[in-house]
Enzyme design. Structure first.
Site, short mmCIF file in Angstrom:
data_model
loop_
_atom_site.label_atom_id
_atom_site.label_comp_id
_atom_site.label_asym_id
_atom_site.label_seq_id
_atom_site.Cartn_x
_atom_site.Cartn_y
_atom_site.Cartn_z
CE LYS A 174 37.65 43.72 35.87
NZ LYS A 174 38.88 42.95 36.24
NE ARG B 6 46.06 41.63 34.67
CZ ARG B 6 44.77 41.35 34.89
NH1 ARG B 6 43.97 41.13 33.87
NH2 ARG B 6 44.29 41.29 36.11
CG HIS C 117 44.40 38.56 38.99
ND1 HIS C 117 43.17 38.51 39.62
CD2 HIS C 117 44.13 38.43 37.66
CE1 HIS C 117 42.22 38.34 38.71
NE2 HIS C 117 42.77 38.29 37.52
NE ARG D 184 41.74 41.18 42.96
CZ ARG D 184 42.77 40.39 43.30
NH1 ARG D 184 43.38 40.56 44.47
NH2 ARG D 184 43.18 39.43 42.49
CE1 TYR E 257 23.97 47.35 3.72
CE2 TYR E 257 23.89 46.79 6.05
CZ TYR E 257 23.81 47.74 5.04
OH TYR E 257 23.59 49.05 5.33
CB CYS F 286 22.32 46.30 9.70
SG CYS F 286 21.45 45.30 8.48
CG ASP G 8 22.15 51.66 13.18
OD1 ASP G 8 22.98 51.96 14.05
OD2 ASP G 8 22.22 52.02 11.99
C1 LIG Z 1 38.54 41.96 37.08
C2 LIG Z 1 39.37 41.55 38.22
C3 LIG Z 1 38.84 40.82 39.29
C4 LIG Z 1 37.43 40.26 39.28
O1 LIG Z 1 37.45 38.97 38.71
P1 LIG Z 1 36.15 38.04 38.60
O2 LIG Z 1 36.67 36.82 37.95
O3 LIG Z 1 35.20 38.78 37.74
O4 LIG Z 1 35.65 37.84 39.97
C5 LIG Z 1 39.64 40.57 40.37
N1 LIG Z 1 40.92 41.01 40.41
C6 LIG Z 1 41.47 41.70 39.39
C7 LIG Z 1 42.89 42.14 39.50
C8 LIG Z 1 40.74 41.98 38.26
O5 LIG Z 1 41.30 42.64 37.25
#
Ligand SMILES: *Cc1c(COP(=O)(O)O)cnc(C)c1O
Length: 387
Positions: A39, A135, A165, A218, A264, A310, A312
């Protein structure tokens, strides 16, 4: 391969990404698969090359946050299974089916709307169970039962996976983690048959080795060679190889006199005669104004950013007169460097995840494989291949 003409660039070491995937694979039980989380343009690294590299190194699936990210990988020819971890519009269920993209179901209403738009096409889904992250996901048994009833009617929707998660996986010995884990076991028992893939582990969870990994993880931050948290650094079962680094070159060098001001607001005043270098990177590149005071590395020596950053450009105090074109290491992938990713994160009072993600599309990415450049991505010039 497109080029770039501004001397500020990210280097992405794909050999390191591959090594991290292989190390994780060796660490896991043989029956646990790896879903590579790509992602946010692979945490700012470049999703297409990271996806290809991870799949070659042993990952079997991919995950994105949004539907567009999954579609973009399909457009570039990636055929591996892709799960969209976020919620897509129910209106896009048919498009997901067409591109064989697996979607997350987090509530019953979404599912009933999606079935209307599917026109009988088949769709793979993973059920998201909210065990305490708060979430996304189904929370009660009633909600799960409603979804299951819907699935018995709509046989074109295939329940392939279930997942949750954790909110505190990167904090060792955390009680809340075990509560979520127990809740997941309880919720899975509500399903009459187990879907083919069950996953609960992000990187931090996968490194905990407590047998609760089910059959897929994941993998995000560890694939990029970064520790999920400072606390976990001492507990890592294998060495991580950081993939991301950011460089620039001096475009202007001058000697200023004691009392001269820089940038600046004229907030910096030279104490003595000083050598000041100008570096072509600024907050529009994600090199935030808060980076003022941080030391980058030039000629193997630390050089503090002086005066305001700045849009850039920014200015650094050089250890000595240095030629124009001298390389500047803004973010290092070497954990011993004062400009290592985690040091940048500490300076900004944030987590390392945020650092590569924040370096904007304006900075070209150079991809290295087998120690040599294999591609460059530069969205600013990509539409004009003749340059
Ligand atoms: C981003 C994400 C992960 C990856 O997590 P890491 O801590 O980077 O390994 C796994 N599961 C879900 C649902 C996520 O949004």
């Amino acid at each position: 391969m497109v080029g770039f003409y501004r001397d500020t660039w990210v280097e992405v070491n794909l050999d390191h990404i591959a090594a991290n995937v292989r190390s994780m694979k060796a660490w896991l039980r043989d029956d646990v698969e790896i879903m590579a989380v790509v992602k946010a343009n692979a945490y700012g690294h470049g999703d297409y090359h990271v996806a290809e590299t991870a799949l070659q190194a042993g990952a079997t699936q991919l995950a994105t946050a949004f539907f567009d990210e999954a579609l973009s990988l399909r457009q570039r020819g990636i055929n591996a299974p892709i799960l969209v971890l976020g919620v897509i519009r129910p209106e896009e269920a048919k498009l997901a089916s067409l591109y064989n993209i697996t979607v997350t179901v987090a509530d019953h209403e979404w599912l009933s709307k999606a079935t209307e738009y599917l026109d009988g096409n088949s769709l793979s889904i993973h059920l998201k169970l909210d065990t305490g992250m708060g979430r996304l996901g189904l929370r009660s048994r009633e909600e799960v039962i409603k979804v299951l009833e819907s699935l018995t009617v709509h046989t074109n929707i295939k329940l392939e996976g279930a997942f949750t998660h954790y909110a505190t996986a990167d904090e060792p010995n955390n009680k809340y983690f075990h509560e979520q884990s127990a809740r997941f076991t309880e919720m899975l028992a509500w399903l009459p048959t187990r879907p083919a893939v069950i996953h609960c582990a992000n990187s931090a969870t996968a490194l905990r080795d407590d047998g609760g990994l089910y059959n897929m993880i994941r993998l995000g931050i560890v694939m990029y060679g970064l520790s999920p948290s400072e606390e976990m650094k001492g507990l890592l079962p294998f060495k991580l190889q950081t993939a991301f680094s950011l460089y620039s070159k001096l475009v202007h060098v001058k000697k200023v006199k004691a009392g001269d001001k820089i940038s600046y607001g004229a907030t910096y005043t030279a104490n003595e005669d000083e050598w000041i270098g100008t570096v072509p990177i600024g907050y529009a590149d994600g090199w935030l104004r808060k980076m003022q005071g941080f030391s980058v590395v030039v000629a193997d020596r630390p050089a503090p950013i002086v005066g305001r950053v700045c849009m850039d450009q920014c200015m650094i105090k050089l250890p000595q007169n240095l030629p124009i074109g001298t390389k500047v290491t803004l973010i290092s992938n070497d954990e011993k460097s004062p400009s290592y990713v985690d040091e940048v994160a500490k300076h900004l009072d944030t987590i390392n995840y945020e650092i590569p993600c924040s370096i904007s599309f304006r900075v070209p990415r150079m991809f290295f494989r087998n120690m040599s450049i294999m591609d460059v991505s530069n969205p600013i010039l990509e539409k004009n291949n003749d340059f």
